[in-house]
Design a protein around this motif. Structure first.
Motif: not given
Length: 461
Positions: A29-31, A78-82
């Motif tokens: 999950l990301s966000g 994190s990987f996504t920056g989120e």
């Protein structure tokens, strides 16, 4: 794809490990709602960032889903920056389906689209485009050499090279623009003439990078070896022998192969696409003529051509094959057992003075007598290794890169024409060259190609 973290701020989720039954499945999950979603599933506070914790996951009705290992990553680290959550589940289909269904019912969450996690990492400056493409190549790598090239690109080898070139051009551009506003009267040709040798030297570096024989692209896509010859020259038999499998129909009837047959091989850790083609002759019908047309098209695109000639015909080479005997051709004399049986020879040999000038070399084989196949296989392996062995300077890996570099060289050619004559045009040429380089890493003007790049990724990455 058409989505990014700014236009679509919803928290995304997807199965990031392979589909199907497995010991462990990872859902990512990301966000902004990732941590709240984990609390909703587990009924407990989010564990300390980057520390694994065991949690019982349940759906909205309280039904148990799985006893899972969960890890939280606080953005931007994190990987996504989120904010990111990973759910390490037991890999049964029912477990994964239940967790994904439960996530889909949580407000503010939606399933991720292909490549959306990597797209968000790019949007949040965690990856540049070359690193993202390297990551995708690593996921799809099938040979050791592909893996190594992908890791090298993912580590920023191409980014560092292209950004160095771009930085040097930007530095020269600053001097050119200053000269427009404050001309240096001490330089007869102005600053453009003074920096011209440095810019042309850089152009030569880019040109040398382009002249690499498609090394990096061939490593990504597979080195193309095309088997060609007249009907009944033994093409399909050779394909089956090299593949060690009956992948093509073998028959004494001419014109059996009507379309190209392609198989994947691993030669010394390098990916190879071995392609059998229709026999080249005057086609006897529309279908065979189309097969021959396709065979010749594949021969044009080949990185290496195996040009087959029957031993019974040697040293005469059929006229239809003569034009293909060049620096990309390896001559293969086939069916040598028939020649040996007819002549009483104990071993068929190709004399060096019989070979056409300019070809890579020659080999003689008999699939029926199992003669020469191991030697041919070794020859092909050595050739592929030499053609695709890594160099000190990383190879460009995509047509997108090549086109941008060619555009940069074209702009620098125009700079060469304008330097010392028109300072404004010369500066604009350098600016456009720097812009072309910036498009490769994503520094400038890439919105129109982002959807294409990331839609090639798998869901969950």
């Amino acid at each position: 794809m058409g989505q990014n973290s700014q236009k679509k701020p919803e928290t995304i989720f997807a199965l990031s490990s392979g589909a199907g039954t497995a010991g462990v499945a990872v859902v990512r999950l990301s966000g902004a709602h990732a941590f709240a979603a984990l609390e909703a599933l587990s009924g407990k506070p989010v564990p300390e960032a980057r520390y694994a914790a065991l949690r019982l996951l349940t759906d909205g009705s309280g039904a148990r889903l799985d006893q899972a290992l969960v890890i939280a990553f606080k953005g931007p680290a994190s990987f996504t920056g989120e904010d990111v959550v990973e759910l390490h589940l037991h890999g049964g289909r029912a477990v994964v389906a239940g967790v994904l269904e439960a996530l889909d019912k949580i407000q503010g969450l939606r399933p991720a689209e292909p490549g959306e996690f990597s797209r968000r990492a790019f949007d949040n400056q965690k990856l540049d485009l070359t690193e993202a493409e390297g990551l995708n190549d690593l996921i799809h790598a099938q040979t050791a050499a592909q893996r190594e090239q992908a890791l090298r690109q993912m580590d920023g080898a191409l980014r560092d090279l292209y950004e160095d070139w771009r930085g040097r051009l930007v530095a020269h551009l600053a001097h050119l623009e200053a000269d427009i506003d404050f001309p240096d009267e001490d330089l007869p040709e102005g600053v453009a003439g003074a920096v011209r040798p440095n810019i042309l030297s850089l152009k030569q570096e880019i040109t040398q990078h382009l002249v690499d024989g498609r090394r990096g692209e061939a490593l990504r896509e597979g080195f193309r070896i095309v088997i060609m010859g007249e009907p009944n020259a033994g093409k399909s038999t050779l394909l089956n022998s090299l593949a060690k499998s009956d992948v093509a129909i073998v028959s004494d009837e001419e014109g059996t192969t009507r379309d190209a047959i392609e198989i994947q091989l691993d030669l010394g850790g390098y990916p190879v696409r071995l392609i059998d083609t229709a026999g080249v002759r005057e086609g006897q019908g529309a279908i065979e003529q189309e097969g021959i047309r396709r065979a010749l098209a594949r021969a044009e695109e080949a990185d290496l051509r195996l040009v087959l000639v029957r031993a019974d015909d040697w040293p005469k080479v059929p006229e239809s094959m003569q034009k293909w005997l060049d620096e990309k051709a390896l001559l293969v004399i086939t069916q040598t057992d028939r020649r040996e049986a007819a002549s009483g020879e104990t071993m068929f040999h190709v004399k060096h003075d019989e070979l056409p000038v300019g070809i890579i070399g020659a080999a003689s084989v008999s699939a029926k007598a199992d003669h020469g196949l191991d030697e041919l296989f070794d020859t092909l392996t050595d050739h592929v290794r030499d053609a695709m062995a890594p160099r000190e300077v990383p190879s460009l890996t995509r047509v997108r890169h090549r086109r941008a570099l060619e555009d940069a060289v074209e702009h620098l050619d125009r700079f060469d024409q304008n330097a010392g004559m028109d300072a404004v045009l010369a500066a604009e040429d350098v600016r456009m060259a720097a812009r072309s380089l910036g498009k490769i890493t994503g520094r400038v003007g890439v919105e129109d190609i982002l959807d294409v790049i990331f839609s090639d990724f798998c869901i969950g990455k």
